[in-house]
Design an enzyme around this catalytic site. Structure first.
Site, PDB file in Angstrom:
ATOM      1  N   ASP A   1       0.846  -1.194   0.000  1.00  0.00           N
ATOM      2  CA  ASP A   1       0.000   0.000   0.000  1.00  0.00           C
ATOM      3  C   ASP A   1       0.886   1.251   0.000  1.00  0.00           C
ATOM      4  OD1 ASP A   1      -3.110   0.824   1.088  1.00  0.00           O
ATOM      5  OD2 ASP A   1      -1.495   2.277   1.440  1.00  0.00           O
TER       6      ASP A   1
ATOM      7  N   ASN B   1      -2.193  13.032  -4.090  1.00  0.00           N
ATOM      8  CA  ASN B   1      -3.345  13.555  -4.844  1.00  0.00           C
ATOM      9  C   ASN B   1      -3.653  14.999  -4.451  1.00  0.00           C
ATOM     10  OD1 ASN B   1      -4.212  11.537  -6.632  1.00  0.00           O
ATOM     11  ND2 ASN B   1      -5.255  10.427  -4.990  1.00  0.00           N
TER      12      ASN B   1
ATOM     13  N   HIS C   1      -4.928  14.749  -9.125  1.00  0.00           N
ATOM     14  CA  HIS C   1      -5.318  13.370  -9.369  1.00  0.00           C
ATOM     15  C   HIS C   1      -4.531  12.738 -10.520  1.00  0.00           C
ATOM     16  CE1 HIS C   1      -8.307  10.053  -9.314  1.00  0.00           C
ATOM     17  NE2 HIS C   1      -8.430  10.450  -8.055  1.00  0.00           N
TER      18      HIS C   1
ATOM     19  N   ASP D   1      -2.323   9.421 -10.642  1.00  0.00           N
ATOM     20  CA  ASP D   1      -2.409   8.326 -11.621  1.00  0.00           C
ATOM     21  C   ASP D   1      -1.028   7.951 -12.160  1.00  0.00           C
ATOM     22  OD1 ASP D   1      -5.106   8.304 -11.259  1.00  0.00           O
ATOM     23  OD2 ASP D   1      -5.628   9.120 -13.220  1.00  0.00           O
TER      24      ASP D   1
ATOM     25  N   GLU E   1      -4.874   2.179  -4.199  1.00  0.00           N
ATOM     26  CA  GLU E   1      -3.407   2.329  -4.259  1.00  0.00           C
ATOM     27  C   GLU E   1      -2.787   1.149  -3.538  1.00  0.00           C
ATOM     28  OE1 GLU E   1      -4.560   2.668  -1.001  1.00  0.00           O
ATOM     29  OE2 GLU E   1      -2.850   3.958  -0.467  1.00  0.00           O
TER      30      GLU E   1
HETATM   31  P1  GH3 Z   1      -1.816   5.437   4.250  1.00  0.00           P
HETATM   32  O1  GH3 Z   1      -0.356   5.706   4.356  1.00  0.00           O
HETATM   33  O2  GH3 Z   1      -2.446   5.193   5.570  1.00  0.00           O
HETATM   34  O3  GH3 Z   1      -2.085   4.325   3.308  1.00  0.00           O
HETATM   35  O4  GH3 Z   1      -2.469   6.767   3.688  1.00  0.00           O
HETATM   36  P2  GH3 Z   1      -3.165   6.974   2.298  1.00  0.00           P
HETATM   37  O5  GH3 Z   1      -3.358   8.421   2.118  1.00  0.00           O
HETATM   38  O6  GH3 Z   1      -2.385   6.294   1.232  1.00  0.00           O
HETATM   39  O7  GH3 Z   1      -4.493   6.135   2.477  1.00  0.00           O
HETATM   40  P3  GH3 Z   1      -5.980   6.355   2.083  1.00  0.00           P
HETATM   41  O8  GH3 Z   1      -6.544   4.970   1.982  1.00  0.00           O
HETATM   42  O9  GH3 Z   1      -6.616   7.280   3.059  1.00  0.00           O
HETATM   43  O10 GH3 Z   1      -5.945   7.038   0.670  1.00  0.00           O
HETATM   44  C1  GH3 Z   1      -5.845   6.343  -0.513  1.00  0.00           C
HETATM   45  C2  GH3 Z   1      -6.122   7.314  -1.614  1.00  0.00           C
HETATM   46  O11 GH3 Z   1      -5.912   6.738  -2.895  1.00  0.00           O
HETATM   47  C3  GH3 Z   1      -7.537   7.827  -1.623  1.00  0.00           C
HETATM   48  C4  GH3 Z   1      -7.958   7.789  -3.060  1.00  0.00           C
HETATM   49  O12 GH3 Z   1      -8.458   9.016  -3.514  1.00  0.00           O
HETATM   50  C5  GH3 Z   1      -6.690   7.477  -3.804  1.00  0.00           C
HETATM   51  N1  GH3 Z   1      -6.933   6.716  -5.008  1.00  0.00           N
HETATM   52  C6  GH3 Z   1      -7.540   5.504  -5.116  1.00  0.00           C
HETATM   53  N2  GH3 Z   1      -7.573   5.117  -6.403  1.00  0.00           N
HETATM   54  C7  GH3 Z   1      -6.984   6.104  -7.131  1.00  0.00           C
HETATM   55  C8  GH3 Z   1      -6.719   6.290  -8.532  1.00  0.00           C
HETATM   56  O13 GH3 Z   1      -7.043   5.435  -9.385  1.00  0.00           O
HETATM   57  N3  GH3 Z   1      -6.081   7.414  -8.919  1.00  0.00           N
HETATM   58  C9  GH3 Z   1      -5.702   8.370  -8.010  1.00  0.00           C
HETATM   59  N4  GH3 Z   1      -5.063   9.451  -8.457  1.00  0.00           N
HETATM   60  N5  GH3 Z   1      -5.942   8.228  -6.686  1.00  0.00           N
HETATM   61  C10 GH3 Z   1      -6.571   7.112  -6.249  1.00  0.00           C
HETATM   62 MG    MG Z   2      -2.070   4.202   1.273  1.00  0.00          MG
HETATM   63 MG    MG Z   3      -5.009   1.940   0.897  1.00  0.00          MG
HETATM   64 MG    MG Z   4      -5.260   3.744   4.150  1.00  0.00          MG
END
Ligand code: GH3
Ligand code: MG
Ligand code: MG
Ligand code: MG
Ligand code: MG
Length: 317
Positions: free
Chosen positions: A195, A203, A208, A212, A238
């Protein structure tokens, strides 16, 4: 029969047009004991730019299917010594499914039970001899189009659009299929949940689209790290998942430490800024039972939580 493929003729025009449609050119097999019939069908297929293998009987045809995995179409005569076309088709189907190879049966026999027998034994289509060239081309291109469509749909169903990696469903299906063998071999299997750390921040800060780009870069790094026997997926937003068979626990730990470092060393260029990322990895190693996929994944998930809580940018096992 030789096609008059000379410049200026209609045949030549057809040949030219078809040559342009490069992606519709396939490898085909013609199975017919009559040399003239075989050469005729083969020459029609070649005129359309297809690569053609020829077989004079069913046994030779099956050998060709086994030797050339690229074959996507088989045109099969019914009346042949040794093995009739229906039986050839039945055996071909034990080697290649309908999404890989289309079969067109051919016969001059007017027995009404013949076409259903061909179809029941796995043929996709049937041509009655003598057939017109136009009908032949229509049947061939319809079947080729259909295979292509199936391939496109399979890709859409199993790949993640953003990264091109296998998606979660495909990962789970493939893992589930591999577990019984790994269980039989008594191999250790490692499942890791990966992760990206603070991805939301990427982001929020860079937008965004930059997010990506970052996801694609991490996906490419994970794919570049994986060996042929490893299964890999974009598991969620992610989050990536890897199933790695055949490593001892310390080897698996080393494997994922290297992957963690590899990702930390990535530089994603965004205009004149450079983006860097780290990942946290939750790892679970065990000798799987047939049904332990769920356990492997949830334990990897639990370890991921520990890696996050322990400060991120680390492997927890
Ligand atoms: P942590 O270290 O705890 O994992 O923090 P984090 O910010 O990575 O965790 P969180 O799960 O809060 O955030 C994941 C983010 O990933 C939120 C979401 O908007 C973003 N995300 C998910 N899929 C995509 C995608 O396809 N493209 C983009 N740009 N962002 C994405
Ligand atoms: Mg994360
Ligand atoms: Mg995550
Ligand atoms: Mg998370
Ligand atoms: Mg024959």
């Amino acid at each position: 029969y030789v096609l008059k493929n000379t410049p200026g003729s209609i045949d030549y025009l057809v040949w030219l047009v078809q040559r342009l449609e490069r992606n519709r050119r396939i490898a085909a097999l013609v199975v017919d004991d009559s040399m003239s019939a075989r050469m005729y069908a083969a020459s029609l297929l070649r005129m359309y730019g297809h690569t053609v293998y020829e077989a004079a009987d069913g046994a030779e045809g099956l050998k060709a299917i086994e030797a050339h995995p690229a074959i996507r179409l088989a045109v099969v005569d019914q009346e042949m010594p040794g093995m009739e076309g229906v039986e050839f088709t039945r055996r071909l189907r034990t080697l290649r499914s309908r999404d890989k190879v289309a079969v067109i049966g051919i016969s001059g026999n007017t027995d009404p039970s013949l076409i259903p027998r061909f179809l029941k034994n796995g043929a996709n289509d049937f041509l009655r001899k003598p057939f017109s060239r136009e009908e032949f081309f229509c049947r061939v291109s319809q079947n080729v189009d259909q295979l292509e469509l199936i391939g496109t749909l399979q890709d859409l169903a199993t790949r993640d659009f953003l990264t091109g990696l296998p998606n979660r469903r495909s990962f789970l299906e493939q893992s589930q299929r591999q577990l019984p063998q790994l269980h039989l071999n008594d191999d250790l299997v490692a499942v890791a949940m990966i992760d990206i750390d603070h991805f939301k921040h990427i982001n929020d800060t860079h937008g965004h689209e930059a997010g990506d780009d970052a996801l694609r870069a991490v996906a490419a790094a994970v794919a570049g790290h994986a060996r042929d026997q490893d299964l890999i997926a974009r598991f969620g937003g992610e989050e990536f998942c890897l199933l790695v068979p055949g490593l001892e626990e310390d080897e698996a730990r080393g494997y994922f430490e290297m992957l963690r470092e590899r990702i930390a060393a990535l530089e994603v260029k965004l205009g004149d800024t450079t983006l860097r990322m780290t990942v946290s990895i939750g790892l679970c190693c065990l000798r799987p039972q047939r049904d332990s996929l769920h356990r492997l994944i949830s334990e990897a998930d639990r370890q991921l939580y520990l890696a996050k809580a322990g400060g991120r940018n680390r492997v927890s096992c």
